[in-house]
Design a protein around this motif. Structure first.
Motif, mmCIF file in Angstrom:
data_model
loop_
_atom_site.group_PDB
_atom_site.id
_atom_site.type_symbol
_atom_site.label_atom_id
_atom_site.label_comp_id
_atom_site.label_asym_id
_atom_site.label_seq_id
_atom_site.Cartn_x
_atom_site.Cartn_y
_atom_site.Cartn_z
ATOM 1 N N ARG A 68 0.831 -1.208 0.000
ATOM 2 C CA ARG A 68 0.000 0.000 0.000
ATOM 3 C C ARG A 68 0.867 1.260 0.000
ATOM 4 O O ARG A 68 0.563 2.241 -0.684
ATOM 5 C CB ARG A 68 -0.932 -0.018 1.221
ATOM 6 C CG ARG A 68 -2.006 1.057 1.152
ATOM 7 C CD ARG A 68 -2.998 0.975 2.291
ATOM 8 N NE ARG A 68 -4.074 1.917 2.030
ATOM 9 C CZ ARG A 68 -4.715 2.616 2.957
ATOM 10 N NH1 ARG A 68 -4.402 2.448 4.227
ATOM 11 N NH2 ARG A 68 -5.665 3.471 2.634
ATOM 12 N N ILE A 69 1.950 1.223 0.768
ATOM 13 C CA ILE A 69 2.846 2.378 0.800
ATOM 14 C C ILE A 69 3.553 2.537 -0.532
ATOM 15 O O ILE A 69 3.647 3.648 -1.085
ATOM 16 C CB ILE A 69 3.865 2.233 1.943
ATOM 17 C CG1 ILE A 69 3.153 2.242 3.302
ATOM 18 C CG2 ILE A 69 4.904 3.347 1.883
ATOM 19 C CD1 ILE A 69 4.062 1.892 4.466
ATOM 20 N N MET A 70 4.055 1.437 -1.077
ATOM 21 C CA MET A 70 4.798 1.536 -2.333
ATOM 22 C C MET A 70 3.898 1.937 -3.500
ATOM 23 O O MET A 70 4.376 2.524 -4.481
ATOM 24 C CB MET A 70 5.513 0.225 -2.630
ATOM 25 C CG MET A 70 6.723 -0.038 -1.742
ATOM 26 S SD MET A 70 7.878 1.379 -1.650
ATOM 27 C CE MET A 70 8.213 1.669 -3.392
ATOM 28 N N ALA A 71 2.594 1.646 -3.412
ATOM 29 C CA ALA A 71 1.678 2.138 -4.441
ATOM 30 C C ALA A 71 1.668 3.660 -4.462
ATOM 31 O O ALA A 71 1.506 4.289 -5.517
ATOM 32 C CB ALA A 71 0.277 1.596 -4.194
ATOM 33 N N ARG A 72 1.890 4.277 -3.299
ATOM 34 C CA ARG A 72 1.938 5.725 -3.230
ATOM 35 C C ARG A 72 3.298 6.280 -3.650
ATOM 36 O O ARG A 72 3.385 7.357 -4.226
ATOM 37 C CB ARG A 72 1.613 6.187 -1.804
ATOM 38 C CG ARG A 72 0.129 6.111 -1.495
ATOM 39 C CD ARG A 72 -0.142 6.210 -0.014
ATOM 40 N NE ARG A 72 -1.525 6.589 0.243
ATOM 41 C CZ ARG A 72 -2.577 5.813 0.078
ATOM 42 N NH1 ARG A 72 -2.412 4.585 -0.357
ATOM 43 N NH2 ARG A 72 -3.802 6.243 0.336
ATOM 44 N N LEU A 73 4.348 5.560 -3.314
ATOM 45 C CA LEU A 73 5.686 6.052 -3.636
ATOM 46 C C LEU A 73 6.117 5.691 -5.050
ATOM 47 O O LEU A 73 7.147 6.185 -5.527
ATOM 48 C CB LEU A 73 6.696 5.489 -2.634
ATOM 49 C CG LEU A 73 6.449 5.828 -1.164
ATOM 50 C CD1 LEU A 73 7.537 5.215 -0.288
ATOM 51 C CD2 LEU A 73 6.393 7.337 -0.949
ATOM 52 N N ASP A 74 5.339 4.859 -5.717
ATOM 53 C CA ASP A 74 5.737 4.371 -7.037
ATOM 54 C C ASP A 74 5.981 5.507 -8.029
ATOM 55 O O ASP A 74 6.908 5.449 -8.847
ATOM 56 C CB ASP A 74 4.660 3.424 -7.571
ATOM 57 C CG ASP A 74 5.029 2.833 -8.915
ATOM 58 O OD1 ASP A 74 5.943 1.987 -8.963
ATOM 59 O OD2 ASP A 74 4.414 3.232 -9.930
ATOM 60 N N HIS A 75 5.165 6.539 -7.958
ATOM 61 C CA HIS A 75 5.287 7.616 -8.942
ATOM 62 C C HIS A 75 6.556 8.442 -8.740
ATOM 63 O O HIS A 75 6.896 9.271 -9.591
ATOM 64 C CB HIS A 75 4.062 8.540 -8.876
ATOM 65 C CG HIS A 75 4.063 9.467 -7.706
ATOM 66 N ND1 HIS A 75 4.508 10.766 -7.784
ATOM 67 C CD2 HIS A 75 3.673 9.291 -6.419
ATOM 68 C CE1 HIS A 75 4.397 11.342 -6.602
ATOM 69 N NE2 HIS A 75 3.895 10.471 -5.755
ATOM 70 N N THR A 76 7.284 8.219 -7.637
ATOM 71 C CA THR A 76 8.528 8.970 -7.422
ATOM 72 C C THR A 76 9.715 8.317 -8.127
ATOM 73 O O THR A 76 10.830 8.840 -8.057
ATOM 74 C CB THR A 76 8.845 9.110 -5.918
ATOM 75 O OG1 THR A 76 9.165 7.831 -5.359
ATOM 76 C CG2 THR A 76 7.665 9.711 -5.165
ATOM 77 N N TRP A 77 9.488 7.173 -8.797
ATOM 78 C CA TRP A 77 10.547 6.553 -9.591
ATOM 79 C C TRP A 77 10.839 7.422 -10.813
ATOM 80 O O TRP A 77 9.931 7.805 -11.547
ATOM 81 C CB TRP A 77 10.146 5.146 -10.032
ATOM 82 C CG TRP A 77 11.170 4.471 -10.904
ATOM 83 C CD1 TRP A 77 11.126 4.329 -12.249
ATOM 84 C CD2 TRP A 77 12.378 3.840 -10.473
ATOM 85 N NE1 TRP A 77 12.229 3.647 -12.705
ATOM 86 C CE2 TRP A 77 13.025 3.338 -11.635
ATOM 87 C CE3 TRP A 77 12.984 3.649 -9.238
ATOM 88 C CZ2 TRP A 77 14.242 2.651 -11.585
ATOM 89 C CZ3 TRP A 77 14.187 2.982 -9.182
ATOM 90 C CH2 TRP A 77 14.806 2.490 -10.335
ATOM 91 N N THR B 177 -4.016 7.222 -4.056
ATOM 92 C CA THR B 177 -2.704 6.588 -4.041
ATOM 93 C C THR B 177 -1.584 7.544 -4.443
ATOM 94 O O THR B 177 -0.483 7.111 -4.767
ATOM 95 C CB THR B 177 -2.687 5.355 -4.967
ATOM 96 O OG1 THR B 177 -3.111 5.733 -6.279
ATOM 97 C CG2 THR B 177 -3.597 4.280 -4.428
ATOM 98 N N TYR B 178 -1.863 8.834 -4.407
ATOM 99 C CA TYR B 178 -0.803 9.821 -4.648
ATOM 100 C C TYR B 178 -0.633 10.748 -3.452
ATOM 101 O O TYR B 178 -0.016 11.795 -3.551
ATOM 102 C CB TYR B 178 -1.104 10.633 -5.927
ATOM 103 C CG TYR B 178 -1.178 9.739 -7.122
ATOM 104 C CD1 TYR B 178 -0.032 9.238 -7.726
ATOM 105 C CD2 TYR B 178 -2.420 9.323 -7.616
ATOM 106 C CE1 TYR B 178 -0.104 8.369 -8.798
ATOM 107 C CE2 TYR B 178 -2.498 8.462 -8.684
ATOM 108 C CZ TYR B 178 -1.342 7.988 -9.271
ATOM 109 O OH TYR B 178 -1.411 7.113 -10.331
#
Length: 645
Positions: free
Chosen positions: A48-57, A372-373
């Motif tokens: 759940r956390i990485m779904a939010r941080l994914d866009h920072t890649w 999720t953002y």
């Protein structure tokens, strides 16, 4: 497609062009259940956390963007810990696992410029070479003692998952070389240490031994660091509270206590069992007893049943309620849960796991369902501490995901978790009493040494059993206690460094059923002696007044934003008390409802009640109205019972 659905989809594409119109987001909502949490639930939270941080890649940089300078290294290292742990346990179907990105992060962290091997220069007191820089790309980025161990944590996680990640022999050799070189640099070798935070050194010693198979640092340096910490009386106070600056005078404000750094430093005990396993000589029994007493004080003095810190710090409000620091402090609970050698009671492990699991649940509730953002604020409860930037916000969430991953590695996913009974810790030298039960948590901080604005001989704050703040650290109209007005002016019992506190029955920190503390404070007009009684569900205070002059006395009970104060009469009538309006007589009132809690005033005849307006404060940013109960002029005694709903 309906018009509003089209517009909603267009807005989503504008916010994130990678999302196609008509493509539904995966469901997003709380994933944590009641303790004990399993590995599956730890991974679900990491997903759940990485779904939010994914866009920072950032694809062209092959790394995650922290959004702020000088936190990028620890941000990416925390995410590497998550990706690698997910790979190690064979996790599938969630964002926590991404083998390709894990490989790229390993490559970044073992190469220049972030792995610094340059000459000595003007890099500040944290300079060391070799060592990791705070930023992945900037060759002139600063260094800090806390960066290297967290990079090593991620690299060791990658090493454990080397087969799943398909790391080649050259990469394994390089990451092993980097960690070992840093751990053996004089900056981290005994006798060197920054302040008394030898946990950073211990983490590196353990990482190097894991990667190289060479036990020297664990056998020798770790033991020396540990024994020096134990033997130096300046590190811990007489009640085992933590001194942040041991080389400063004991009464320096910074040495009042430090819930956050105490738990971060306690993490050093995690290396003890591995050190024994590779041949370290065990510590003498008296030193083990010393560490067990420290663990007891840390568990019962710094934590609440909800997983939030029972937080006071001599470092002031610049460090207080700093979200990423809470995330780092959870290392203390992870350590207590997984180191039974340092338990005075075999129940400590299950209790620590329960509190840790609830901390993850509390974080889980901070996430906005379906968005999720969005990530939680870097300021817990909205406290206006020193401003935190985007990078601090992202590091907070990444570190919470890494905590879930560490729980898996340490075996918490198969451990039992038992709810602790009500517990307390008392520091007689500074007059601090910390109390937590499954229904509420509070603390009395008689002396603050000027480190923060709140404090006195009344409860300094009130959190409910879920960790929500009813009052965080209010002052003036937003504080618990008596406000007395007389010829000498306004006098409040919630005034730091003016009164005294002692336990009726002094005991070591730990569980309780009925806990009582007496306080005393005086000025030229009146002397107030109070007895605070704490039970599992209520706080009962009896104030005894010795009047020297004619005074008016108000007892204050603060609330949280959005609360409506209501007076409930014996005949069933309910009267609201709007702030700033005329009050009501207490005759016929059986209780006063203050949203999250109830106040009853047994035996009080006469008097009145009204609601006071409050304004936001740095240490209590979301206050609601305060109930003020005016005592009859002839009354010299008041008992108030606060019951948590």
């Amino acid at each position: 497609m309906r018009r509003r659905e089209f517009l909603a989809g267009a807005a989503l594409v504008a916010a994130n062009p990678r999302v196609a119109l008509g493509q539904a987001r995966p469901p997003d909502g709380p994933v944590i259940t009641a303790p004990p949490l399993t590995n599956a639930e730890y991974l679900a939270l990491a997903d759940r956390i990485m779904a939010r941080l994914d866009h920072t890649w950032v694809r062209h940089k092959q790394a995650y963007s922290a959004g702020t300078l000088n936190v990028g290294t620890i941000y990416n290292a925390a995410i590497l810990t998550v990706h690698a742990t997910a790979a190690e346990v064979g996790h599938t179907g969630g964002r926590a696992r991404n083998d390709a990105r894990a490989r790229r992060l390993v490559a970044q962290l073992i190469d220049k410029p972030v792995f610094f091997t340059g000459p000595r220069g003007r890099r500040g007191k944290m300079y060391h070479s070799p060592g990791w820089l705070a930023d992945l790309e900037l060759p002139d980025a600063p260094q800090d003692k806390s960066i290297d161990p967290k990079v090593a944590e991620g690299l060791v996680a990658a090493y454990r998952a080397r087969d799943a990640l398909e790391l080649d022999a050259a990469t394994i050799e390089r990451l092993t070389f980097c960690v070992d070189r840093v751990a053996r640099d004089s900056f981290f070798r005994f006798p060197n240490v920054r302040l008394n935070q030898f946990n950073w050194n211990a983490e590196l010693y353990l990482a190097a031994a894991t990667l190289t198979g060479n036990p020297e640092l664990l056998r020798r340096d770790y033991r020396r660091q540990l024994r020096r910490f134990i033997r130096d009386d300046r590190n811990l106070g007489p009640s085992y509270r933590f001194n942040y600056l041991p080389h400063f005078p004991a009464d320096d404000p910074s040495n009042l206590d430090s819930a956050e750094y105490a738990n971060i430093t306690l993490h050093a005990l995690h290396a003890y069992e591995p050190a024994l396993a590779v041949g370290m000589t065990p510590l003498p029994a008296r030193e083990i007893a010393h560490l067990r007493a420290w663990v007891r004080r840390a568990l019962f003095g710094y934590w609440t049943h909800s997983g939030m810190l029972n937080w006071d710090t001599g470092l002031g409000i610049a460090r207080w309620m700093k979200a990423k620091t809470w995330a780092y402090a959870l290392q203390g609970l992870l350590t207590i849960a997984s180191t039974p050698r340092f338990h005075e009671d075999p129940r400590y492990g299950g209790w620590a796991k329960c509190i840790f699991d609830r901390s993850l649940a509390l974080y889980d509730t901070m996430l906005t369902d379906g968005n999720t953002y969005a990530y939680p604020s870097p300021h817990l409860y909205g406290a206006t501490t020193k401003h935190q930037a985007t990078g601090d916000q992202r590091v907070f969430s990444a570190r919470m995901a890494a905590n879930a991953a560490r729980a898996i590695t340490l075996g918490l996913g198969t451990m039992p978790a038992d709810e602790p009974p009500p517990f307390f810790a008392y520091d007689s030298d500074i007059g601090r009493l910390a109390v937590s039960t499954p229904r509420y948590a509070t603390a009395i901080v008689a002396s603050n040494r000027g480190a923060f604005p709140y404090g006195g001989v009344e409860p300094a704050r009130l959190l409910d059993g879920e960790g929500h703040a009813i009052n965080l650290g209010g002052r003036g109209n937003a504080a618990f206690g008596l406000v007395i007005r007389g010829p000498s002016g306004r006098f409040a019992t919630q005034t730091a460094d003016r009164g005294e506190i002692r336990l009726v029955d002094p005991r070591r920190p730990g569980p309780f059923e009925d806990l009582r503390a007496t306080t005393r404070i005086a000025n030229e007009d009146v002397t107030v002696t109070a007895t605070h009684r704490f039970t599992a569900t209520a706080i009962e205070t009896t104030w005894q007044l010795t009047r020297k002059r004619r005074v008016t006395v108000d007892a204050q009970f603060p609330t949280a934003r959005g609360t409506t104060i209501e007076a409930v009469y014996g005949d069933g009538r309910i009267v609201r008390l709007p702030p700033g309006r005329a009050g009501v007589r207490l005759d016929g009132i059986v209780r006063l409802e203050l949203g999250d809690y109830t106040v009853t005033l047994p035996g009080l005849a006469g008097g009145s009640a009204r609601a006071l307006r409050t304004t936001p404060q740095a240490t209590n940013p979301r206050p609601g109205p305060t109930l003020a109960v005016r005592l009859p002029r002839t009354a010299d005694r008041l008992t108030a019972r606060i019951s948590k709903r």
